[in-house]
Design a protein around this motif. Structure first.
Motif, mmCIF file in Angstrom:
data_model
loop_
_atom_site.group_PDB
_atom_site.id
_atom_site.type_symbol
_atom_site.label_atom_id
_atom_site.label_comp_id
_atom_site.label_asym_id
_atom_site.label_seq_id
_atom_site.Cartn_x
_atom_site.Cartn_y
_atom_site.Cartn_z
ATOM 1 N N TRP A 240 0.964 -1.259 0.152
ATOM 2 C CA TRP A 240 0.021 -0.065 -0.108
ATOM 3 C C TRP A 240 0.896 1.079 0.039
ATOM 4 C CZ3 TRP A 240 -4.998 0.082 -1.108
ATOM 5 C CH2 TRP A 240 -5.611 -1.095 -0.704
ATOM 6 N N GLN A 241 0.545 2.209 -0.886
ATOM 7 C CA GLN A 241 1.683 3.234 -1.067
ATOM 8 C C GLN A 241 0.672 4.584 -1.185
ATOM 9 O OE1 GLN A 241 3.331 2.332 -5.010
ATOM 10 N NE2 GLN A 241 5.239 1.453 -3.812
ATOM 11 N N HIS A 242 0.958 5.459 -0.420
ATOM 12 C CA HIS A 242 0.335 6.562 -0.109
ATOM 13 C C HIS A 242 0.530 7.973 -1.171
ATOM 14 C CE1 HIS A 242 -0.754 10.214 2.702
ATOM 15 N NE2 HIS A 242 -1.671 9.944 2.263
ATOM 16 N N ILE A 243 -0.469 8.537 -1.729
ATOM 17 C CA ILE A 243 -0.351 9.473 -2.557
ATOM 18 C C ILE A 243 -0.765 10.622 -1.644
ATOM 19 C CG2 ILE A 243 -1.123 10.643 -4.549
ATOM 20 C CD1 ILE A 243 -1.597 8.110 -5.963
ATOM 21 N N ASP A 244 0.140 11.471 -1.232
ATOM 22 C CA ASP A 244 -0.216 12.627 -0.130
ATOM 23 C C ASP A 244 -0.640 13.887 -0.440
ATOM 24 O OD1 ASP A 244 2.237 13.383 -1.271
ATOM 25 O OD2 ASP A 244 3.319 13.501 0.661
ATOM 26 N N ALA A 245 -0.638 13.859 -1.709
ATOM 27 C CA ALA A 245 -1.403 15.148 -2.380
ATOM 28 C C ALA A 245 -3.048 14.807 -2.599
ATOM 29 C CB ALA A 245 -0.757 15.488 -3.783
ATOM 30 N N ARG A 246 -3.648 15.799 -2.448
ATOM 31 C CA ARG A 246 -5.259 15.609 -2.530
ATOM 32 C C ARG A 246 -5.428 16.058 -3.947
ATOM 33 N NH1 ARG A 246 -7.453 19.487 -0.043
ATOM 34 N NH2 ARG A 246 -5.794 20.428 0.881
ATOM 35 N N ILE A 247 -5.761 14.927 -4.752
ATOM 36 C CA ILE A 247 -5.977 15.183 -6.216
ATOM 37 C C ILE A 247 -7.297 14.948 -6.193
ATOM 38 C CG2 ILE A 247 -5.521 14.246 -8.453
ATOM 39 C CD1 ILE A 247 -2.916 13.254 -7.499
ATOM 40 N N THR A 248 -8.154 16.187 -6.920
ATOM 41 C CA THR A 248 -9.727 16.127 -7.056
ATOM 42 C C THR A 248 -9.946 15.284 -8.320
ATOM 43 O OG1 THR A 248 -9.583 18.130 -8.676
ATOM 44 C CG2 THR A 248 -9.655 18.600 -6.276
ATOM 45 N N HIS A 249 -11.280 15.067 -8.376
ATOM 46 C CA HIS A 249 -11.879 14.010 -9.488
ATOM 47 C C HIS A 249 -11.760 14.934 -10.706
ATOM 48 C CE1 HIS A 249 -14.602 11.375 -6.960
ATOM 49 N NE2 HIS A 249 -13.369 11.522 -6.632
ATOM 50 N N ASP A 250 -12.028 16.325 -10.444
ATOM 51 C CA ASP A 250 -11.695 17.286 -11.880
ATOM 52 C C ASP A 250 -10.466 17.237 -12.214
ATOM 53 O OD1 ASP A 250 -14.257 18.194 -11.964
ATOM 54 O OD2 ASP A 250 -13.840 19.850 -10.677
ATOM 55 N N GLU A 251 -9.346 17.017 -11.266
ATOM 56 C CA GLU A 251 -7.855 16.883 -11.893
ATOM 57 C C GLU A 251 -7.507 15.560 -12.362
ATOM 58 O OE1 GLU A 251 -5.653 19.864 -8.946
ATOM 59 O OE2 GLU A 251 -6.157 18.210 -8.035
ATOM 60 N N PHE A 252 -8.133 14.498 -11.989
ATOM 61 C CA PHE A 252 -7.821 13.080 -12.362
ATOM 62 C C PHE A 252 -8.692 13.124 -13.768
ATOM 63 C CE2 PHE A 252 -7.413 11.119 -8.103
ATOM 64 C CZ PHE A 252 -6.072 10.770 -8.320
ATOM 65 N N ALA A 253 -9.814 13.669 -13.935
ATOM 66 C CA ALA A 253 -10.361 13.924 -15.106
ATOM 67 C C ALA A 253 -9.618 14.316 -16.320
ATOM 68 C CB ALA A 253 -11.682 14.447 -15.175
ATOM 69 N N ALA A 254 -8.857 15.526 -15.862
ATOM 70 C CA ALA A 254 -8.032 16.234 -16.842
ATOM 71 C C ALA A 254 -6.690 15.637 -17.065
ATOM 72 C CB ALA A 254 -7.601 17.641 -16.043
ATOM 73 N N MET A 255 -6.404 14.693 -16.257
ATOM 74 C CA MET A 255 -5.319 13.811 -16.696
ATOM 75 C C MET A 255 -5.546 12.699 -17.534
ATOM 76 S SD MET A 255 -3.429 13.583 -12.728
ATOM 77 C CE MET A 255 -1.995 12.683 -13.454
ATOM 78 N N VAL A 256 -6.984 12.150 -17.084
ATOM 79 C CA VAL A 256 -7.441 10.642 -17.830
ATOM 80 C C VAL A 256 -7.943 11.215 -19.430
ATOM 81 C CG1 VAL A 256 -8.823 8.656 -18.058
ATOM 82 C CG2 VAL A 256 -7.598 9.323 -15.902
#
Length: 223
Positions: free
Chosen positions: A153-169
């Motif tokens: 289990w690895q932690h992404i310590d930045a709070r990435i929003t759904h909007d930001e994930f959508a902009a990446m995907v």
């Protein structure tokens, strides 16, 4: 790289950025490079429609502004996703030292090669993978870059929003929410109370090893 730069007495200017503040913006002239010491910086560009696209998320040890080695302008904006600390250094001074320091030149070459490899991987995912697989690949990559290769289990310590994930995907916010819910049911991710994510590197890698061109268009939650 920082140690080599200190050894060469490169002039380093510290910059502290709060979450949401820009390090530089698209179209600005490139005169300097930036070494991330702490935090996270997202690189974004915008379509003519104004829709934001996230090109990359950079972490500690990454250098921004590599195109400054040739006269150019920034083709993306750099914005802090976390409270971040970066060091700014002049491109002309850096080029002069690169010519005389084989060790620093080797480190810099490896850094550029790694960045090119990451960009090629991003392009490959956009062209060959369905949206849910692209999201899984992004989560796995971010977990390794934020936490390093280590525990399951690895932690992404930045709070990435759904909007930001959508902009990446390259999809919608609602689909990101649907995919993350299914990933959670399948044991790929866990959402912590602060909104950050834990990524199960084993199950996510196993999921990515399946055929992304299967007839089933989306994941179904496990019973």
């Amino acid at each position: 790289m920082l140690q080599n730069m200190d050894n060469n007495k490169i002039s380093l200017t510290p910059i502290n950025l709060g979450r949401g503040y820009n390090l530089y913006t698209c179209g600005e002239s490139i005169d300097d490079l930036y070494l991330i010491v702490q935090g996270g910086i997202k690189l974004t560009t915008s379509a003519h429609s104004g829709k934001e696209c996230i090109l990359d998320i950079c972490r500690r040890g990454d250098v921004l502004g590599a195109l400054s080695l040739i006269p150019s302008v920034h083709e993306e904006s750099a914005t802090a996703m976390l409270d971040s600390h970066v060091l700014r250094f002049n491109r002309r001074e850096f080029v002069r030292i690169l010519r005389n320091d084989p060790d620093l030149f080797e480190i810099w070459s490896q850094h550029l090669a790694q960045r090119i490899r990451e960009r090629e991987s991003t392009i490959k995912h956009l062209v060959t993978m369905k949206c849910e697989y692209r999201l899984a690949a992004i989560l796995l990559d971010l977990s390794q870059r934020f936490a390093g290769h280590g525990p399951q289990w690895q932690h992404i310590d930045a709070r990435i929003t759904h909007d930001e994930f959508a902009a990446m995907v390259g999809t919608t916010r609602s689909r990101i929410g649907f995919f993350l819910k299914n990933f959670s049911c399948r044991g790929l991710v866990k959402r912590l109370p602060d909104g950050t994510l834990l990524i199960n590197s084993v199950t996510t890698s196993e999921f990515l090893a399946t055929d992304p061109n299967e007839e089933e268009a989306v994941l179904q939650p496990m019973a």
